[in-house]
Design a protein around this motif. Sequence first.
Motif, short mmCIF file in Angstrom:
data_model
loop_
_atom_site.label_atom_id
_atom_site.label_comp_id
_atom_site.label_asym_id
_atom_site.label_seq_id
_atom_site.Cartn_x
_atom_site.Cartn_y
_atom_site.Cartn_z
N LEU A 144 0.83 -1.21 0.00
CA LEU A 144 0.00 0.00 0.00
C LEU A 144 0.86 1.26 0.00
CD1 LEU A 144 -2.86 -1.02 2.49
CD2 LEU A 144 -2.99 -0.79 -0.01
N ILE A 145 1.96 1.24 0.75
CA ILE A 145 2.87 2.40 0.76
C ILE A 145 3.47 2.61 -0.62
CG2 ILE A 145 5.11 3.23 1.60
CD1 ILE A 145 4.38 2.03 4.34
N SER A 192 1.73 16.32 -1.03
CA SER A 192 2.10 14.90 -1.04
C SER A 192 3.12 14.61 0.05
CB SER A 192 2.67 14.51 -2.40
OG SER A 192 1.73 14.73 -3.44
N ILE A 193 4.13 15.46 0.15
CA ILE A 193 5.19 15.26 1.15
C ILE A 193 4.63 15.41 2.55
CG2 ILE A 193 7.35 16.21 2.04
CD1 ILE A 193 8.07 16.95 -0.85
N LEU A 194 3.78 16.40 2.77
CA LEU A 194 3.21 16.63 4.09
C LEU A 194 2.35 15.45 4.54
CD1 LEU A 194 2.60 18.41 6.54
CD2 LEU A 194 0.75 19.47 5.22
N ALA A 200 4.26 8.82 8.26
CA ALA A 200 5.56 8.29 8.68
C ALA A 200 5.83 8.55 10.16
CB ALA A 200 6.67 8.89 7.82
N LEU A 201 5.40 9.70 10.66
CA LEU A 201 5.69 10.06 12.05
C LEU A 201 5.16 9.04 13.05
CD1 LEU A 201 6.91 12.07 14.00
CD2 LEU A 201 4.77 13.38 13.93
N PRO A 202 3.88 8.64 13.01
CA PRO A 202 3.41 7.64 13.97
C PRO A 202 4.08 6.29 13.80
CG PRO A 202 1.70 8.15 12.35
CD PRO A 202 2.77 9.17 12.19
N LEU A 203 4.52 5.97 12.58
CA LEU A 203 5.24 4.71 12.37
C LEU A 203 6.57 4.73 13.12
CD1 LEU A 203 4.63 3.99 8.56
CD2 LEU A 203 3.74 2.69 10.52
N TRP A 204 7.28 5.86 13.04
CA TRP A 204 8.53 5.99 13.79
C TRP A 204 8.27 5.98 15.29
CZ3 TRP A 204 12.84 4.72 11.80
CH2 TRP A 204 13.15 4.99 10.47
N GLN A 205 7.18 6.59 15.71
CA GLN A 205 6.82 6.59 17.13
C GLN A 205 6.54 5.17 17.62
OE1 GLN A 205 3.54 9.38 17.09
NE2 GLN A 205 4.83 11.09 17.73
N GLN A 206 5.87 4.36 16.81
CA GLN A 206 5.62 2.97 17.19
C GLN A 206 6.92 2.19 17.30
OE1 GLN A 206 2.75 1.03 14.64
NE2 GLN A 206 1.34 2.77 14.68
N SER A 220 7.59 -1.81 12.30
CA SER A 220 7.39 -0.36 12.22
C SER A 220 8.60 0.34 11.61
CB SER A 220 7.09 0.21 13.61
OG SER A 220 5.90 -0.31 14.13
N THR A 221 9.81 -0.13 11.95
CA THR A 221 11.02 0.47 11.39
C THR A 221 11.10 0.23 9.89
OG1 THR A 221 12.22 0.14 13.48
CG2 THR A 221 13.53 0.53 11.51
N ILE A 222 10.76 -0.97 9.46
CA ILE A 222 10.77 -1.29 8.02
C ILE A 222 9.81 -0.39 7.26
CG2 ILE A 222 10.05 -3.03 6.33
CD1 ILE A 222 11.24 -5.15 8.22
N LEU A 223 8.58 -0.29 7.74
CA LEU A 223 7.56 0.52 7.04
C LEU A 223 7.90 2.00 7.10
CD1 LEU A 223 4.32 -1.32 8.26
CD2 LEU A 223 5.46 -1.53 6.04
N ALA A 224 8.38 2.47 8.25
CA ALA A 224 8.73 3.89 8.39
C ALA A 224 9.91 4.25 7.49
CB ALA A 224 9.06 4.20 9.84
N THR A 225 10.89 3.35 7.40
CA THR A 225 12.05 3.60 6.54
C THR A 225 11.63 3.62 5.08
OG1 THR A 225 13.50 2.47 8.13
CG2 THR A 225 14.34 2.79 5.89
N LEU A 226 10.78 2.67 4.68
CA LEU A 226 10.31 2.63 3.29
C LEU A 226 9.57 3.91 2.92
CD1 LEU A 226 9.90 0.97 0.68
CD2 LEU A 226 7.77 0.12 1.69
N LEU A 227 8.68 4.35 3.79
CA LEU A 227 7.93 5.57 3.52
C LEU A 227 8.84 6.79 3.52
CD1 LEU A 227 5.29 6.97 2.97
CD2 LEU A 227 4.74 6.88 5.40
N SER A 228 9.83 6.81 4.40
CA SER A 228 10.78 7.93 4.44
C SER A 228 11.61 7.99 3.16
CB SER A 228 11.70 7.79 5.66
OG SER A 228 10.96 7.85 6.86
#
Length: 253
Positions: A144-145, A192-194, A200-206, A220-228
């Motif tokens: 989905l990301i 789009s970036i915002l 991404a922020l809540p993913l990093w928080q998780q 959470s780190t995998i998904l947050a890194t991919l989105l970042s």
Amino acid sequence: MSVSSFLFPMLYTIFLWWFGTGIILLLNQRPRSTHQATFWMSGMVLLFALVGLKTSAHLTTVAGAYCGFTCALLVWAWQEIGFLLGYVTGSRRTPCPPDCKGVRKAFYAFQTISHHELALIVLGVAVAIATWGGSNLVGLWTFLILWAMRQSAKLNVFLGVLNLNEKFLPVHLQYMHSYFTKRAMNPLLPISILLACLVALPLWQQAFAANASAYQIASSTILATLLSLAILEHIMMVLPFSTDGLWKWGLRS
């Protein structure tokens, strides 16, 4: 909770993003006579990846998170290969008429990738079915990301950005350049970036939560890194230099 708990999934995600992109570009550089075999081989990998997604969907472990992510990338790779090889593109395979603008240009642009868009929907449904009822949804969220950020990238390239990464499209897809717009910025890009940053922020928080399990940290780190990384790719669209150098080995010709 050690540094390696975050570092390993982060580096793994970055490596697969970089290496996987390079391999796909490299396969596309091979002679046209090899493309059909490459496409069918990627189809076999796609089937194995869907089986892997179904298996890992019930594994709420660190290994399950890695497996779900890897299999989702392999599913995504099939449509990337099919697109770049020219097998899964669209009904329109000619350049945009010089006087074409507005809605008409948007419709023609969609026609050039209509089959590709349909393939993404079918793959998304297949990934959802494979992970249905599972407790490990890293594979589904990975897809989905990738889908959401790719759609955003397509719209931004159509509306206009500074860096179009023209070298990423092979010769047989050169006609698609006529549907791109080169300009310093468009109103959609910062939105789009915002929006991506807000996800991404809540993913990093998780990932950094005090009571997070090993599985939660890895997933959470995998998904947050991919989105970042996808956010970084969007930012690179308006910077005055290209990212071609990162995949020079995959763009050898």
